[in-house]
Design an enzyme around this catalytic site. Structure first.
Site, mmCIF file in Angstrom:
data_model
loop_
_atom_site.group_PDB
_atom_site.id
_atom_site.type_symbol
_atom_site.label_atom_id
_atom_site.label_comp_id
_atom_site.label_asym_id
_atom_site.label_seq_id
_atom_site.Cartn_x
_atom_site.Cartn_y
_atom_site.Cartn_z
ATOM 1 C CE LYS A 69 -4.127 -1.989 2.163
ATOM 2 N NZ LYS A 69 -5.090 -1.920 3.275
ATOM 3 C CG ASP A 105 -8.401 0.033 3.682
ATOM 4 O OD1 ASP A 105 -9.113 -0.802 3.096
ATOM 5 O OD2 ASP A 105 -7.158 -0.056 3.733
HETATM 6 P P1 NDP Z 1 0.418 -3.641 10.221
HETATM 7 O O1 NDP Z 1 1.425 -4.720 10.243
HETATM 8 O O2 NDP Z 1 0.643 -2.450 9.359
HETATM 9 O O3 NDP Z 1 0.228 -3.054 11.730
HETATM 10 C C1 NDP Z 1 0.150 -3.921 12.784
HETATM 11 C C2 NDP Z 1 -0.258 -3.144 14.058
HETATM 12 O O4 NDP Z 1 -0.621 -4.111 15.049
HETATM 13 C C3 NDP Z 1 0.853 -2.311 14.657
HETATM 14 O O5 NDP Z 1 0.277 -1.149 15.216
HETATM 15 C C4 NDP Z 1 1.422 -3.222 15.735
HETATM 16 O O6 NDP Z 1 2.005 -2.546 16.816
HETATM 17 C C5 NDP Z 1 0.166 -3.903 16.205
HETATM 18 N N1 NDP Z 1 0.366 -5.211 16.836
HETATM 19 C C6 NDP Z 1 0.826 -6.352 16.240
HETATM 20 N N2 NDP Z 1 0.824 -7.383 17.128
HETATM 21 C C7 NDP Z 1 0.348 -6.888 18.294
HETATM 22 C C8 NDP Z 1 0.105 -7.446 19.579
HETATM 23 N N3 NDP Z 1 0.343 -8.738 19.829
HETATM 24 N N4 NDP Z 1 -0.403 -6.638 20.551
HETATM 25 C C9 NDP Z 1 -0.653 -5.338 20.305
HETATM 26 N N5 NDP Z 1 -0.435 -4.752 19.103
HETATM 27 C C10 NDP Z 1 0.054 -5.498 18.117
HETATM 28 O O7 NDP Z 1 -0.967 -4.360 9.897
HETATM 29 P P2 NDP Z 1 -2.257 -3.710 9.210
HETATM 30 O O8 NDP Z 1 -2.492 -2.397 9.849
HETATM 31 O O9 NDP Z 1 -2.134 -3.763 7.735
HETATM 32 O O10 NDP Z 1 -3.429 -4.750 9.596
HETATM 33 C C11 NDP Z 1 -3.956 -4.841 10.908
HETATM 34 C C12 NDP Z 1 -5.207 -5.721 10.913
HETATM 35 O O11 NDP Z 1 -6.266 -5.114 10.204
HETATM 36 C C13 NDP Z 1 -5.017 -7.089 10.281
HETATM 37 O O12 NDP Z 1 -5.664 -8.039 11.117
HETATM 38 C C14 NDP Z 1 -5.725 -6.987 8.961
HETATM 39 O O13 NDP Z 1 -6.216 -8.226 8.527
HETATM 40 C C15 NDP Z 1 -6.851 -6.033 9.298
HETATM 41 N N6 NDP Z 1 -7.400 -5.291 8.138
HETATM 42 C C16 NDP Z 1 -8.717 -5.458 7.801
HETATM 43 C C17 NDP Z 1 -9.285 -4.764 6.751
HETATM 44 C C18 NDP Z 1 -10.724 -4.962 6.413
HETATM 45 O O14 NDP Z 1 -11.157 -4.540 5.343
HETATM 46 N N7 NDP Z 1 -11.504 -5.578 7.266
HETATM 47 C C19 NDP Z 1 -8.490 -3.795 5.958
HETATM 48 C C20 NDP Z 1 -7.112 -3.676 6.393
HETATM 49 C C21 NDP Z 1 -6.605 -4.401 7.433
HETATM 50 P P3 NDP Z 1 3.581 -2.051 16.769
HETATM 51 O O15 NDP Z 1 3.599 -0.766 16.010
HETATM 52 O O16 NDP Z 1 3.940 -1.864 18.213
HETATM 53 O O17 NDP Z 1 4.343 -3.152 16.106
#
Ligand code: NDP
Length: 268
Positions: A69, A105
């Site tokens: 993206k 989104d």
């Molecule tokens: P990214 O990898 O860009 O971001 C991940 C985020 O999750 C970061 O803020 C990270 O924190 C945090 N994180 C990861 N593991 C943990 C944990 N165990 N505890 C707390 N925080 C955690 O992922 P995306 O933003 O692309 O996707 C996130 C979710 O959203 C996914 O599940 C995806 O499937 C869903 N999604 C759904 C969509 C829909 O249309 N329904 C559209 C887009 C996404 P840190 O910065 O500290 O690493």
């Protein structure tokens, strides 16, 4: 492939499990639009080339998902405000020499909340968990609904603060949450993917609160946690279909009906 039919696709890596081809096939059928929509796995180091090859082969536009993206944002020669606010693009439209980059989104989330779940964030206290790609996409559209407050909490606190300055709201680590209540808590972390629960205090949900997990297709620790504390719950399937509908509109100028498609995917 029939050269007369407009081609669309979703690019990601991996992409095999994407529901987007199914969703757009339904939209096309429903609206009587002649188009094809396929899933294409671009090599991790070959996204721009995959896009130009698709364009050269007659592609009209595409969706873009993880991990491309930000690269799609760079590739776009024109961008919508919501794409600029997100710094990420999930929808490209090929307009002659130009590539329009958009991010649907956030509109997908808001349309799901307001249109399908009858839950308008206007005037409410919103907690957004996570500061990754998904959180970036939804900040501006959420703020445009004029909530009483948007607070972004993230494991890595500085990322939440950085993102919050972008959307003119508040942000910090999970340690800022004890003693606070919210009417809408959105899980935009990847924690659910690993079966983890973001560290929230027990009393985070205000009376009548909605807990929304962007993850879909299975019950998550976040939704279980919320349900056990009396919150209403929703998964991200509606958002997925709504962001697709918004992209379909960007490409075709026609708004498909989402409710029957959400129902279809839920039953599948
Ligand atoms: P990214 O990898 O860009 O971001 C991940 C985020 O999750 C970061 O803020 C990270 O924190 C945090 N994180 C990861 N593991 C943990 C944990 N165990 N505890 C707390 N925080 C955690 O992922 P995306 O933003 O692309 O996707 C996130 C979710 O959203 C996914 O599940 C995806 O499937 C869903 N999604 C759904 C969509 C829909 O249309 N329904 C559209 C887009 C996404 P840190 O910065 O500290 O690493």
């Amino acid at each position: 492939m029939n050269a007369m039919i407009d081609r669309y696709a979703v690019f990601g890596h991996p992409i095999a499990h994407s529901k987007s081809p199914r969703i757009h096939a339904e939209f096309a059928r429903q609206t009587g639009q002649a188009l094809t929509y396929e899933a294409i796995e671009a090599p991790l180091d070959g996204f721009p080339y995959a896009i130009s090859a698709f364009r050269a082969a007659g592609g009209c536009g595409c969706n873009v998902t993880v991990p491309f993206k930000e690269q799609a944002y760079q590739l776009a020669s024109l961008r919508t405000d919501r794409a600029d606010a997100a710094g990420a693009v999930n929808t490209l439209r090929f307009d002659g020499p130009d590539i329009l980059g958009d991010n649907t989104d956030g509109a997908g989330l808001v349309n799901d909340l307001v249109g399908n779940l009858d839950f308008d964030p206007a005037g409410l206290r919103i907690l957004l968990l996570g500061a990754g790609g998904a959180a970036r996409g939804v900040g501006l559209p959420l703020m445009e609904r004029k909530p009483a407050e948007l607070f972004i909490a993230n494991r890595t606190a500085y990322k939440a603060r950085e993102l919050s300055s972008r959307f003119d709201c508040y942000g910090g680590g999970y340690d800022a949450l004890p003693g606070r209540q919210f009417d809408l808590v959105i899980n935009a972390t990847a924690a659910s993917l690993a079966g983890d629960l973001p560290p929230m205090p027990d009393d985070i949900f205000a009376r009548g609160a909605l807990a929304y997990d962007m993850m879909y297709g299975r019950d998550t620790p976040f939704l279980t946690f919320a349900r056990e504390r009396g919150a209403k719950v929703a998964d991200g399937l509606g958002m997925l279909v709504e962001q697709a509908a918004e992209a379909f509109f960007v490409w075709r100028g026609i708004r498909p009906e989402t409710a029957p498609v959400i129902k279809l995917l839920r039953e599948a």
